[in-house]
Design a protein around this motif. Sequence first.
Motif, PDB file in Angstrom:
ATOM      1  N   ALA A   1       2.728  -1.092   4.476  1.00 54.78           N
ATOM      2  CA  ALA A   1       2.590  -0.146   5.802  1.00 54.78           C
ATOM      3  C   ALA A   1       1.530  -0.122   6.521  1.00 54.78           C
ATOM      4  O   ALA A   1       0.492  -0.280   6.037  1.00 54.78           O
ATOM      5  CB  ALA A   1       3.092   1.256   5.393  1.00 54.78           C
ATOM      6  N   ALA A   2       1.731  -0.546   7.971  1.00 50.82           N
ATOM      7  CA  ALA A   2       0.637  -0.172   8.758  1.00 50.82           C
ATOM      8  C   ALA A   2       0.031   1.343   8.646  1.00 50.82           C
ATOM      9  O   ALA A   2       0.709   2.001   8.642  1.00 50.82           O
ATOM     10  CB  ALA A   2       1.148  -0.366  10.228  1.00 50.82           C
ATOM     11  N   ARG A   3      -1.373   1.261   8.908  1.00 50.16           N
ATOM     12  CA  ARG A   3      -1.963   2.808   8.604  1.00 50.16           C
ATOM     13  C   ARG A   3      -2.576   2.924  10.028  1.00 50.16           C
ATOM     14  O   ARG A   3      -3.182   1.915  10.471  1.00 50.16           O
ATOM     15  CB  ARG A   3      -2.810   2.659   7.749  1.00 50.16           C
ATOM     16  CG  ARG A   3      -2.409   2.212   6.141  1.00 50.16           C
ATOM     17  CD  ARG A   3      -1.623   3.656   5.790  1.00 50.16           C
ATOM     18  NE  ARG A   3      -1.146   3.269   4.161  1.00 50.16           N
ATOM     19  CZ  ARG A   3      -0.219   3.757   3.895  1.00 50.16           C
ATOM     20  NH1 ARG A   3       0.655   4.342   4.674  1.00 50.16           N
ATOM     21  NH2 ARG A   3      -0.006   3.547   2.520  1.00 50.16           N
ATOM     22  N   GLU A   4      -2.657   4.161  10.272  1.00 55.26           N
ATOM     23  CA  GLU A   4      -3.133   4.638  11.530  1.00 55.26           C
ATOM     24  C   GLU A   4      -4.693   4.764  11.300  1.00 55.26           C
ATOM     25  O   GLU A   4      -5.423   5.095  10.512  1.00 55.26           O
ATOM     26  CB  GLU A   4      -2.580   5.966  11.961  1.00 55.26           C
ATOM     27  CG  GLU A   4      -0.925   5.948  12.195  1.00 55.26           C
ATOM     28  CD  GLU A   4      -0.314   7.289  12.593  1.00 55.26           C
ATOM     29  OE1 GLU A   4      -1.199   8.271  12.687  1.00 55.26           O
ATOM     30  OE2 GLU A   4       0.719   7.245  12.688  1.00 55.26           O
TER      31      GLU A   4
ATOM     32  N   ASN B   1       0.839  -1.265   0.052  1.00 51.88           N
ATOM     33  CA  ASN B   1      -0.041  -0.033  -0.311  1.00 51.88           C
ATOM     34  C   ASN B   1       0.844   1.268  -0.028  1.00 51.88           C
ATOM     35  O   ASN B   1       0.301   2.287   0.122  1.00 51.88           O
ATOM     36  CB  ASN B   1      -1.082   0.046   1.123  1.00 51.88           C
ATOM     37  CG  ASN B   1      -0.331  -0.115   2.546  1.00 51.88           C
ATOM     38  OD1 ASN B   1       1.097  -0.149   2.561  1.00 51.88           O
ATOM     39  ND2 ASN B   1      -1.145  -0.264   3.720  1.00 51.88           N
TER      40      ASN B   1
END
Length: 135
Positions: A132-135, A66
């Motif tokens: 990526a980790a998303r907030e 992503n």
Amino acid sequence: MGESDWTGIVGGTEALTDAYVTPPNLNECKLYYAQIDEREASVTLGFETSALPSNPPAEWAGREYNTVEFYLKFTDVSNLRVKGWTFGARDAHVALSVLGDERVRVTVEAEGSHLGFSASTSSLARVRSYLAARE
């Protein structure tokens, strides 16, 4: 010159121009990496974007991602100026232009931060995708 036309100034950008119809606008990317290497008289800037390519490289097939990150390397750097570099530079305004002597002028501006220099050569050093980790 449009804000995505930086690929006409930086050398070796085919990995991005082949993948994107319109390459990422540097001012819409996060500047997450800046390395000044006095041994090589170089500056490398790393960007990340969530704007995904319409024609991703074949080696990315089957991979979940992503985010795309890419690095621009500038060599034979001169007239280097750094002032008040802060974490806020992640949201910097980045401008590239060609000087009359065929050098590239780079300016990175953010509240409380300034980086400016000229370079005789520039290139796309690396492109990769990741999840990526998303907030």
